[in-house]
Design a protein around this motif. Structure first.
Motif, PDB file in Angstrom:
ATOM      1  N   GLU A  63      52.370  24.586   0.235  1.00  0.00           N
ATOM      2  CA  GLU A  63      52.776  25.971   0.486  1.00  0.00           C
ATOM      3  C   GLU A  63      54.283  26.173   0.445  1.00  0.00           C
ATOM      4  O   GLU A  63      54.750  27.276   0.155  1.00  0.00           O
ATOM      5  CB  GLU A  63      52.233  26.424   1.852  1.00  0.00           C
TER       6      GLU A  63
ATOM      7  N   ALA B 181      49.454  19.958   4.536  1.00  0.00           N
ATOM      8  CA  ALA B 181      49.184  20.931   3.472  1.00  0.00           C
ATOM      9  C   ALA B 181      50.315  21.942   3.353  1.00  0.00           C
ATOM     10  O   ALA B 181      50.716  22.325   2.244  1.00  0.00           O
ATOM     11  CB  ALA B 181      47.857  21.643   3.747  1.00  0.00           C
ATOM     12  N   HIS B 182      50.844  22.369   4.487  1.00  0.00           N
ATOM     13  CA  HIS B 182      51.927  23.356   4.475  1.00  0.00           C
ATOM     14  C   HIS B 182      53.145  22.818   3.730  1.00  0.00           C
ATOM     15  O   HIS B 182      53.714  23.504   2.866  1.00  0.00           O
ATOM     16  CB  HIS B 182      52.299  23.701   5.919  1.00  0.00           C
TER      17      HIS B 182
ATOM     18  N   ILE C  65      49.233  26.556  16.539  1.00  0.00           N
ATOM     19  CA  ILE C  65      48.412  25.384  16.234  1.00  0.00           C
ATOM     20  C   ILE C  65      48.190  24.598  17.513  1.00  0.00           C
ATOM     21  O   ILE C  65      49.143  24.200  18.186  1.00  0.00           O
ATOM     22  CB  ILE C  65      49.089  24.500  15.171  1.00  0.00           C
TER      23      ILE C  65
ATOM     24  N   ARG D 185      46.980  20.213   8.732  1.00  0.00           N
ATOM     25  CA  ARG D 185      47.503  21.559   8.444  1.00  0.00           C
ATOM     26  C   ARG D 185      48.971  21.506   8.028  1.00  0.00           C
ATOM     27  O   ARG D 185      49.367  22.161   7.048  1.00  0.00           O
ATOM     28  CB  ARG D 185      47.339  22.450   9.688  1.00  0.00           C
ATOM     29  N   LEU D 186      49.779  20.751   8.755  1.00  0.00           N
ATOM     30  CA  LEU D 186      51.204  20.686   8.421  1.00  0.00           C
ATOM     31  C   LEU D 186      51.440  19.904   7.132  1.00  0.00           C
ATOM     32  O   LEU D 186      52.362  20.211   6.372  1.00  0.00           O
ATOM     33  CB  LEU D 186      51.983  20.055   9.574  1.00  0.00           C
TER      34      LEU D 186
ATOM     35  N   GLN E 105      43.911  17.395  13.284  1.00  0.00           N
ATOM     36  CA  GLN E 105      43.788  18.638  12.516  1.00  0.00           C
ATOM     37  C   GLN E 105      45.151  19.265  12.262  1.00  0.00           C
ATOM     38  O   GLN E 105      45.408  19.806  11.185  1.00  0.00           O
ATOM     39  CB  GLN E 105      42.875  19.611  13.261  1.00  0.00           C
ATOM     40  N   ALA E 106      46.041  19.178  13.253  1.00  0.00           N
ATOM     41  CA  ALA E 106      47.385  19.729  13.089  1.00  0.00           C
ATOM     42  C   ALA E 106      48.152  18.974  12.017  1.00  0.00           C
ATOM     43  O   ALA E 106      48.893  19.569  11.225  1.00  0.00           O
ATOM     44  CB  ALA E 106      48.135  19.675  14.420  1.00  0.00           C
TER      45      ALA E 106
ATOM     46  N   THR F  27      54.611  31.348   8.908  1.00  0.00           N
ATOM     47  CA  THR F  27      53.936  31.517   7.619  1.00  0.00           C
ATOM     48  C   THR F  27      54.255  32.905   7.075  1.00  0.00           C
ATOM     49  O   THR F  27      54.723  33.781   7.813  1.00  0.00           O
ATOM     50  CB  THR F  27      52.412  31.366   7.756  1.00  0.00           C
TER      51      THR F  27
ATOM     52  N   CYS G 204      47.485  21.447  19.626  1.00  0.00           N
ATOM     53  CA  CYS G 204      47.688  19.995  19.514  1.00  0.00           C
ATOM     54  C   CYS G 204      47.333  19.307  20.826  1.00  0.00           C
ATOM     55  O   CYS G 204      47.904  18.262  21.164  1.00  0.00           O
ATOM     56  CB  CYS G 204      49.147  19.685  19.179  1.00  0.00           C
TER      57      CYS G 204
ATOM     58  N   LYS H 288      42.568  17.504  17.868  1.00  0.00           N
ATOM     59  CA  LYS H 288      43.392  18.655  17.496  1.00  0.00           C
ATOM     60  C   LYS H 288      44.696  18.199  16.859  1.00  0.00           C
ATOM     61  O   LYS H 288      45.200  18.839  15.923  1.00  0.00           O
ATOM     62  CB  LYS H 288      43.682  19.514  18.723  1.00  0.00           C
TER      63      LYS H 288
END
Length: 352
Positions: free
Chosen positions: A185, A180-181, A163, A177-178, A173-174, A156, A165, A170
């Motif tokens: 992002e 969204a990335h 992260i 997160r990825l 959630q990972a 980042t 996993c 988890k």
């Protein structure tokens, strides 16, 4: 790919169904027809418990949905006829068109036999970059990467991010997160490079990332010759058009027609916007599709068709037939039209 509102939507569907509201409302809000949206159709998904399992339905469920709709008066038509029926205000009775995004191989091997049984046409939207390997089904790739590791490192701007996993929760959630990335992002044009660097830096073999779940060009050419099949365009690289410059977005929408004509001998008349939600399709993108000369373009916005859609042929809603709602009763409730305003802040005519 990740949807925290599933329980709420199922509750709304059940309330509409068990209260008797849906069948009572259908004559008033059911519209003139619907465009159904599929992705994968297989009885043997590779990851039946994966985060992307909602993209899959069983062939038996597709069979049941089509049979139920026919029994309830729907006529299944190709997209060309669907557009003519919209223009006519729905003369001829309620109709449905079936569409499938991305050209998964099981559309040919498992969905098509079901559709042949019913004489139901299908439009399959192809992104040449996915077929050639110039683009990735990144939502599947990140799931594969996460499933292979207990811990990941994500680069980042603020530095490396570790992260966890290590457990099913988890890993979920990972994925969030990825997801969204890669969609928020990272620049759309850089998504593939970032994805593959993520794989490399975490010890995942790049050659293992190539999806084997999509049709190849020979298979697409074969299925394109089938009398029930229409091949549509899904842009070149399956990118979020709203995140691209005007020149790049127009290239994705315009030049895919040339590529598909070269491969299949015919220009596509119909387009499906990648992702298709509000953050991916707006008035600018609808204008690009219209300017390119498509007869229609579909979104992933939830809704039935109404006569007013004759003025919005490049912003048509669809009803998603997916793994979250493998219940004929749920699909019947969606087709009643009662869920259209519920999903769209009260709007009955859903466009963008």
């Amino acid at each position: 790919m990740i949807d925290g509102g599933e329980a709420i939507r199922k509750l709304a569907l059940n309330v509409a169904r068990y209260s008797g509201l849906a069948p009572l409302a259908k004559p008033f809000v059911g519209g003139i027809g619907a465009i159904l949206m599929l992705h994968r159709v297989t009885a043997t998904p590779e990851k039946p418990h994966g985060v992307n399992r909602h993209l899959n339905i069983a062939p038996e469920f597709l069979d049941a949905v089509v049979a139920d709709m026919k029994a309830n008066g729907y006529t299944f038509v190709a997209m060309d006829e669907a557009i003519e029926r919209i223009k006519s205000g729905g003369k001829g009775g309620q109709f449905a068109a079936i569409t499938a995004d991305d050209a998964y191989r099981d559309n040919m091997t498992e969905a098509l036999p079901v559709l042949e049984k019913h004489g139901a046409p299908i439009a399959i939207y192809v992104a040449p970059g996915l077929i050639d390997g110039a683009a990735d089904l990144w939502w599947e790739v990140i799931e594969d990467i996460i499933n292979a590791r207990d811990r990941l490192t994500l680069a980042t701007p603020e530095g490396p991010l570790t992260i966890d996993c290590s457990t099913p929760d988890k890993k979920l959630q990972a994925n969030v997160r990825l997801h969204a990335h890669l969609t928020l992002e990272v620049r759309e044009e850089d998504q593939r490079t970032v994805l593959r660097e993520l794989a490399r830096s975490n010890g995942i073999a790049l050659e293992g990332l190539r999806s084997s779940t999509l049709m190849n060009w020979d298979e697409i050419r074969a299925i394109a010759a089938h009398p029930l099949v229409t091949i549509g365009a899904h842009t070149i690289h399956h990118r979020n058009l709203k995140r691209l410059s005007e020149a790049d977005a127009r290239h994705e929408v315009d030049d895919v027609r040339r590529i598909l004509q070269a491969e299949l001998g015919e220009e596509p008349r119909h387009l499906a916007y990648p992702y298709g939600y509000a953050a991916a399709v707006g008035g600018r993108e609808v204008g690009f599709a219209r300017d390119a000369g498509y007869a229609s373009a579909v979104t992933t916005r939830h809704g039935v068709l109404r006569p007013e859609h004759s003025g919005f042929l490049h912003a048509l809603p669809r009803i998603s037939v997916n793994g979250r709602y493998q219940s004929v009763a749920h699909i019947r409730t969606m087709l009643s039209g009662v869920t259209t305003p519920l999903a769209n802040a009260g709007k009955m005519v859903v466009t963008i």
